[in-house]
Write an enzyme that holds these catalytic residues in place. Structure first.
Site, short mmCIF file in Angstrom:
data_model
loop_
_atom_site.label_atom_id
_atom_site.label_comp_id
_atom_site.label_asym_id
_atom_site.label_seq_id
_atom_site.Cartn_x
_atom_site.Cartn_y
_atom_site.Cartn_z
N HIS A 413 0.97 -1.29 0.02
CA HIS A 413 -0.19 0.18 -0.20
C HIS A 413 0.51 1.52 -0.14
O HIS A 413 0.50 2.18 -0.80
CB HIS A 413 -0.72 0.10 1.10
CG HIS A 413 -1.45 1.03 1.21
ND1 HIS A 413 -1.70 2.32 2.49
CD2 HIS A 413 -2.80 0.98 0.86
CE1 HIS A 413 -2.20 3.26 2.02
NE2 HIS A 413 -3.48 3.12 1.09
N ARG A 512 -11.75 20.02 -19.22
CA ARG A 512 -13.54 19.34 -19.16
C ARG A 512 -13.70 20.31 -17.69
O ARG A 512 -12.76 20.56 -16.90
CB ARG A 512 -12.81 17.97 -18.36
CG ARG A 512 -13.07 16.84 -19.92
CD ARG A 512 -12.05 15.49 -18.96
NE ARG A 512 -13.56 14.88 -19.16
CZ ARG A 512 -14.14 14.04 -17.61
NH1 ARG A 512 -13.71 14.03 -16.77
NH2 ARG A 512 -15.45 13.51 -18.26
N ARG A 559 -13.74 22.67 -22.58
CA ARG A 559 -15.09 21.69 -24.09
C ARG A 559 -16.44 21.97 -22.87
O ARG A 559 -16.52 21.87 -20.95
CB ARG A 559 -14.56 20.65 -23.57
CG ARG A 559 -16.09 19.41 -23.96
CD ARG A 559 -15.89 18.70 -24.64
NE ARG A 559 -15.74 17.82 -22.65
CZ ARG A 559 -16.48 16.86 -22.22
NH1 ARG A 559 -15.39 15.67 -23.72
NH2 ARG A 559 -16.18 16.40 -20.75
#
Length: 597
Positions: A413, A512, A559
């Site tokens: 991890h 975005r 966009r």
């Protein structure tokens, strides 16, 4: 299949993530591709939705989440505990419970008959031992690592235990670390749902993790395998330092071996898994044969070829038969091939040496913590030193300049999360928590696995590829390359604009709006209805300014939003304005929405 509560593995493929989550879709895809996996079935997202709806849990969960202080660990833990209790105490609808139990008892016969799994006739008439896994609909996606956030339950036997642990798996969608990670990634807490794969248990003689790329150097010519005796939970948790193998993809030659001492192992028990001692004569021996190393690596290459992308794979062996437990894309690949020798730290006193886990050099004051209860002690710029880390350490890891653990390998991890965060890490550094004194300034070289006493001068590290300093994380620029092809980045997270703008790119090719709108969190039509449209306009403008300022005078292509109805519907007030669509991908979105709005 959309309305099915339960499906067998072979009924799903990689495109079925919305129904069975990332892990479930991958299991079905691998089975179809002829990869040996422990057989099973998946309790789908549809079943989870039914459970939540029939117990009126959504509004209760939402109320708890609205009280969360995401910067306060105790607040996260408190909210998580309340939500999980609500889920665990709620009954599974009777028809759904009967359906789950029916599939459970059919599992051994089907696995033996259809896939020739090694199941004795005697075992067919007993309650089968299964592993219950969690498969969130946003996990195992390129660019995001949700690994370890939801729960896995091993050695589950009997229908009562089965149903109890299915509820626990659903509840694990709201672990503190999962709530925190979704918040940090600007993912709506209700957008992510959960399916539950139920697999026959493999009695692992050995198990481990495999990367079909070197996760430290990004060398695509190698397969890296780590192995321990027994069940694989301890290797992922980082509680053991595993054997380490590297194999050349082209020649099949084992290039490197590192055999570790293993004193304990996790094994199946009557009422779950337990940790036992490894016999003295096996503790320092190689955990899997060279033949198995090559066999596992070849399966890894087959999976990589199928997905056309480097894979992070969990595997297990039983009676010399290899099983693939799961596979997901590697989310921490850099375009830069890193040379360990370029990251040397000279003329400093070596304190401890471990395994390189995440490249780069950082220095700062060391903070030694022994459990996740102490993560509040870590402040920005500290060097986090711990026996091992788990997902509960992530809030502290995000503040740290580097990570050092006493146990674990390059697939633990601590290693995986450090690479995702882009900070140096050294794992398997025996004695680190005692040899490194609290508040001592140390330098961590994550590419060589070395920890030195004291800090270093900028001139010492000018040739390093990645350097973290106490005041800020600093990626030193590469020499400017002029190319005929324009190179742009895709970007949507304002907090990463300044850092990303330092890369040798020509601008932003796709900015975005989705992350920014999700961060605002309120449906724009709700704000318009309340006369608060300026809140939306100003927040969006401020976020866009962060990109244009950082990249000026380079091009930034924005966009307009392409949220689907289900995504808009999850925003506050969205239910009032969004239609319910069975397939939002093909619905009211894009140019059609622009024209109407």
């Amino acid at each position: 299949m959309v309305d099915k509560n339960i499906v067998w593995f072979e009924e799903v493929e990689k495109h079925d993530t919305p129904l069975v989550g990332g892990k479930g879709a991958n299991l079905g895809e691998m089975l179809r591709a002829g990869i040996p996996i422990p057989y099973g079935f998946i309790i789908t997202v549809h079943a989870y939705d039914q459970f939540i709806a029939e117990n009126n849990l959504k509004s209760k969960i939402e109320d708890y989440l609205n009280t969360t202080d995401f910067k306060d660990t105790s607040s996260l833990n408190r909210v998580s505990s309340h939500i999980k209790k609500e889920i665990i105490k709620s009954p599974i609808p009777k028809q759904l419970a009967r359906e789950i139990i029916k599939y459970y008892y059919q599992l051994p016969q089907k696995a033996r008959a259809k896939y020739r799994m090694n199941i004795s006739l005697k075992s067919l008439f007993k309650d089968p031992l299964v592993a219950i896994r969690s498969s969130a609909t946003a996990e195992d996606l390129p660019g995001a690592s949700f690994a370890g956030q939801q729960a896995t339950f091993l050695d589950i036997k009997g229908e009562a235990n089965l149903l109890e642990n299915v509820r626990a798996a659903w509840a694990s969608l709201f672990e503190p670390r999962a709530i925190f990670y979704r918040h940090e990634q600007h993912i709506d807490q209700f957008k992510v749902k959960i399916a539950v794969p139920v697999q026959l248990m493999v009695t692992s003689d050995a198990s481990g993790v495999m990367f079909t790329i070197d996760p430290i150097t990004n060398d695509k010519s190698k397969v890296v395998i780590e192995a321990v005796y027994g069940l694989g939970e301890m290797i992922v948790q980082g509680t053991l330092t595993p054997d380490h193998f590297e194999m050349d993809k082209k020649t099949g030659t084992i290039l490197a071996k590192q055999i570790s001492t293993q004193a304990k192992m996790m094994v199946k028990a009557e009422n779950g898994a337990k940790v036992i001692s490894v016999p003295e004569n096996k503790r320092n021996t190689q955990k899997i044969s060279d033949k198995l190393v090559k066999e596992i690596a070849l399966l890894g290459l087959k999976i990589e070829k199928h997905y056309f992308f480097p894979q992070d794979i969990e595997w297990a062996t039983e009676d010399n038969q290899v099983y693939i437990v799961q596979s997901r894309p590697v989310t921490t690949i850099s375009s830069q091939l890193i040379n360990h020798q370029e990251l040397r730290t000279k003329n400093q006193e070596l304190i401890v040496k471990g395994d390189p886990a995440s490249p780069g050099i950082a220095f700062g004051p060391a903070k030694v913590i022994t459990s996740a209860k102490e993560i509040h002690k870590i402040v920005k710029g500290d060097i986090l030193v711990a026996p091992q880390t788990d997902p509960d350490f992530v809030p502290a890891m995000k503040k740290a300049a580097a990570i050092i653990t006493e146990r674990g390998g390059r697939t633990s991890h601590a290693a995986i999360v450090s690479r995702e965060l882009g900070i140096p890490a050294v794992v398997g550094a025996l004695g680190a928590t005692k040899l490194i004194k609290p508040h001592l300034v140390v330098t961590v070289n994550g590419a060589t696995g070395e920890v030195f006493k004291g800090g270093i001068q900028r001139s010492t590290i000018k040739n390093s590829l990645t350097v973290s300093l106490p005041t800020k994380h600093n990626s030193l620029s590469h020499p400017h390359l002029i190319t005929a092809t324009k190179v742009y980045v895709n970007l949507g997270e304002p907090s990463r604009a300044k850092e990303t703008s330092k890369l040798n790119v020509d601008g932003v090719g796709l900015l975005r709006a989705e992350f920014m709108i999700a961060d605002i969190g309120i449906h724009p039509k709700k704000l318009i209805k309340e006369g608060k449209e300026k809140v939306f306009i100003h927040k969006l403008a401020d976020d866009l300014l962060a990109f244009t300022q950082a990249f000026s005078p380079r091009l930034v292509v924005y966009r307009a939003t392409d949220f689907k109805t289900n995504e808009y519907g999850h925003l506050k007030g969205g239910g009032e304005f969004e239609p319910i669509e069975s397939n939002p991908m093909l619905g009211y979105r894009g140019a059609y929405r622009y024209v109407n709005d």
